[in-house]
Write an enzyme that holds these catalytic residues in place. Structure first.
Site, short mmCIF file in Angstrom:
data_model
loop_
_atom_site.label_atom_id
_atom_site.label_comp_id
_atom_site.label_asym_id
_atom_site.label_seq_id
_atom_site.Cartn_x
_atom_site.Cartn_y
_atom_site.Cartn_z
N ALA A 60 29.85 59.05 54.89
CA ALA A 60 30.24 58.82 53.50
C ALA A 60 29.13 59.30 52.58
CB ALA A 60 30.49 57.33 53.26
N TYR A 125 31.98 55.61 43.16
CA TYR A 125 31.89 55.34 44.60
C TYR A 125 33.09 54.53 45.08
CZ TYR A 125 30.45 53.03 48.93
OH TYR A 125 30.42 52.53 50.20
N1 LIG Z 1 25.26 50.44 53.20
C1 LIG Z 1 26.04 49.43 52.85
O1 LIG Z 1 25.57 48.36 52.45
C2 LIG Z 1 27.54 49.59 52.96
C3 LIG Z 1 28.36 48.55 52.49
C4 LIG Z 1 29.74 48.67 52.63
C5 LIG Z 1 30.28 49.81 53.24
N2 LIG Z 1 29.45 50.80 53.67
C6 LIG Z 1 30.04 51.98 54.33
O2 LIG Z 1 29.53 52.02 55.64
C7 LIG Z 1 29.53 53.36 56.13
C8 LIG Z 1 28.24 53.65 56.86
O3 LIG Z 1 27.13 53.47 56.01
P1 LIG Z 1 25.63 53.72 56.53
O4 LIG Z 1 24.76 52.79 55.80
O5 LIG Z 1 25.61 53.77 58.03
O6 LIG Z 1 25.40 55.22 55.98
P2 LIG Z 1 24.25 56.28 56.33
O7 LIG Z 1 23.12 55.67 57.08
O8 LIG Z 1 23.94 56.99 55.05
O9 LIG Z 1 25.00 57.28 57.32
C9 LIG Z 1 26.03 58.13 56.87
C10 LIG Z 1 26.16 59.27 57.84
O10 LIG Z 1 27.19 60.17 57.38
C11 LIG Z 1 26.68 61.51 57.40
N3 LIG Z 1 27.37 62.29 56.37
C12 LIG Z 1 27.25 62.18 55.03
N4 LIG Z 1 28.04 63.09 54.43
C13 LIG Z 1 28.67 63.79 55.41
C14 LIG Z 1 29.61 64.85 55.42
N5 LIG Z 1 30.04 65.41 54.28
N6 LIG Z 1 30.07 65.31 56.61
C15 LIG Z 1 29.62 64.77 57.77
N7 LIG Z 1 28.72 63.77 57.83
C16 LIG Z 1 28.24 63.28 56.65
C17 LIG Z 1 25.20 61.34 57.12
O11 LIG Z 1 24.47 62.48 57.51
P3 LIG Z 1 23.27 63.05 56.57
O12 LIG Z 1 22.43 61.86 56.17
O13 LIG Z 1 22.56 64.00 57.46
O14 LIG Z 1 23.94 63.69 55.38
C18 LIG Z 1 24.90 60.11 57.99
O15 LIG Z 1 24.75 60.49 59.33
C19 LIG Z 1 29.88 54.22 54.93
O16 LIG Z 1 31.25 54.58 55.01
C20 LIG Z 1 29.68 53.33 53.72
O17 LIG Z 1 30.55 53.69 52.66
C21 LIG Z 1 28.10 50.70 53.54
#
Ligand SMILES: NC(=O)c1ccc[n+]([C@@H]2O[C@H](COP(=O)([O-])OP(=O)(O)OC[C@H]3O[C@@H](n4cnc5c(N)ncnc54)[C@H](OP(=O)(O)O)[C@@H]3O)[C@@H](O)[C@H]2O)c1
Length: 294
Positions: A60, A125
């Site tokens: 995301a 977002y």
């Molecule tokens: N963080 C929170 O508190 C939270 C709360 C509620 C929901 N969420 C949801 O939880 C999910 C996971 O979050 P997270 O914290 O694990 O995120 P994260 O650590 O930022 O990981 C996201 C991953 O997606 C990859 N990515 C981003 N854009 C991409 C694209 N266009 N094509 C392919 N890969 C792509 C990133 O790679 P690169 O970094 O190399 O671009 C990274 O490996 C997300 O869907 C987010 O919306 C998060």
């Protein structure tokens, strides 16, 4: 089961890969370097070549400020990128498990949100993630959309960079001796390892649909910080931050607590109270009371 994890080196993706591997599944770990979800042809080729039985999408664009600055890109990734995955998953008969967010709600309800509550995002977002949900739900039957909240894990969040909330609190306490935190924003801190375990459990059933998926209970960020300091025995002066002390450029829901109603109805809710997840993260044994209750 052959499971493809998209965003495999992210905060959540890392634990999802581990949880499926621990379960004995065949895991295909795809980082951003391996797949660009906004490229429909690349997505189709990858899925058709690898033929997973389940795709878990954790990818995301979720830095809220960046989404506001680049709304087109936010929708490209969080909505149309997700649609690309959904279309091919449908065509090859693959199950799509997609991660969404508590930020689809406006926070005005002030009691835990259930799956049937109407969403009303406050930000680009939240709107882009909601559009992604709708693309999944309207494109293929074999889907799970899981909304989660305030996740933290051992691997860093790639979109936000730096430290997670727990690491930041401990660092500030050690550096300054006084920490100020807002007490007017309520969430459920959810460990990525617990969410990953829930994802594996759900992948075993065919009860497709939309699910809320967070740890049990709720707290303000202030209460979260207080628990972190109490469990780690950190000596710090913790104060409530004033209402305008940390102004945010983008509106956020003041209350985004989710009720795991759908999972509970199926008897599939594996989540535990947020305090227990925090103890595990910190490497502190569970309390005697928690052990008895469980
Ligand atoms: N963080 C929170 O508190 C939270 C709360 C509620 C929901 N969420 C949801 O939880 C999910 C996971 O979050 P997270 O914290 O694990 O995120 P994260 O650590 O930022 O990981 C996201 C991953 O997606 C990859 N990515 C981003 N854009 C991409 C694209 N266009 N094509 C392919 N890969 C792509 C990133 O790679 P690169 O970094 O190399 O671009 C990274 O490996 C997300 O869907 C987010 O919306 C998060």
């Amino acid at each position: 089961m052959k499971v493809m994890v998209v965003g495999a080196n992210g905060q959540l993706g890392t634990d999802v890969v581990r949880a499926f591997a621990d379960n004995g599944d065949d895991v295909l770990s795809l980082t951003h370097a391996d797949i660009e979800i906004t490229d429909g042809e690349a997505v189709a080729t990858k899925l058709r070549d690898l033929q997973p039985s389940v795709v878990v999408n954790t990818a995301a664009m979720h830095n809220v400020e960046n989404c506001e600055l680049q709304p087109g890109r936010a929708f490209e990734v969080n909505a149309f990128g997700v649609r690309n995955l959904a279309l091919t998953a449908r065509d090859i008969g693959t199950v799509l498990m997609h991660i969404s967010t508590d930020y689809v709600f406006d926070g005005c309800k002030l009691s835990p949100y259930e799956e049937q509550d109407p969403p009303r995002p406050l930000s680009v977002y939240g709107n882009s993630k909601l559009a992604g949900e709708y693309f999944v739900r309207s494109t293929l039957d074999k889907h799970f959309v899981l909304r989660t909240s305030a996740i933290y894990g051992k691997s860093p969040c790639r979109a936000k960079g730096g430290l997670n909330f727990i690491q930041l609190m401990l660092k500030l306490a050690n550096q300054r001796g006084e920490v100020r935190v807002v007490d007017n924003e309520f969430v459920t801190p959810t460990p990525t390892s617990d969410l990953a375990r829930q994802i594996v459990a759900l992948s075993r059933c065919e009860k497709y649909g939309l699910y809320h998926a967070t740890a049990e209970g709720a707290c303000s960020w202030f209460e979260f910080a207080r628990e972190i300091f109490a469990l780690t025995g950190t000596k710090v002066s913790l104060k409530v931050a004033g209402p305008n002390e940390f102004p945010t450029k983008v509106p956020r829901p003041k209350y985004s607590v989710l009720e795991n109603g759908g999972l509970k109805l199926l008897g599939l809710n594996t989540f535990r109270p947020w305090q227990e997840g925090l103890r595990d993260y910190l490497g502190i044994p569970q309390s005697h009371e928690a052990a008895i209750i469980r």
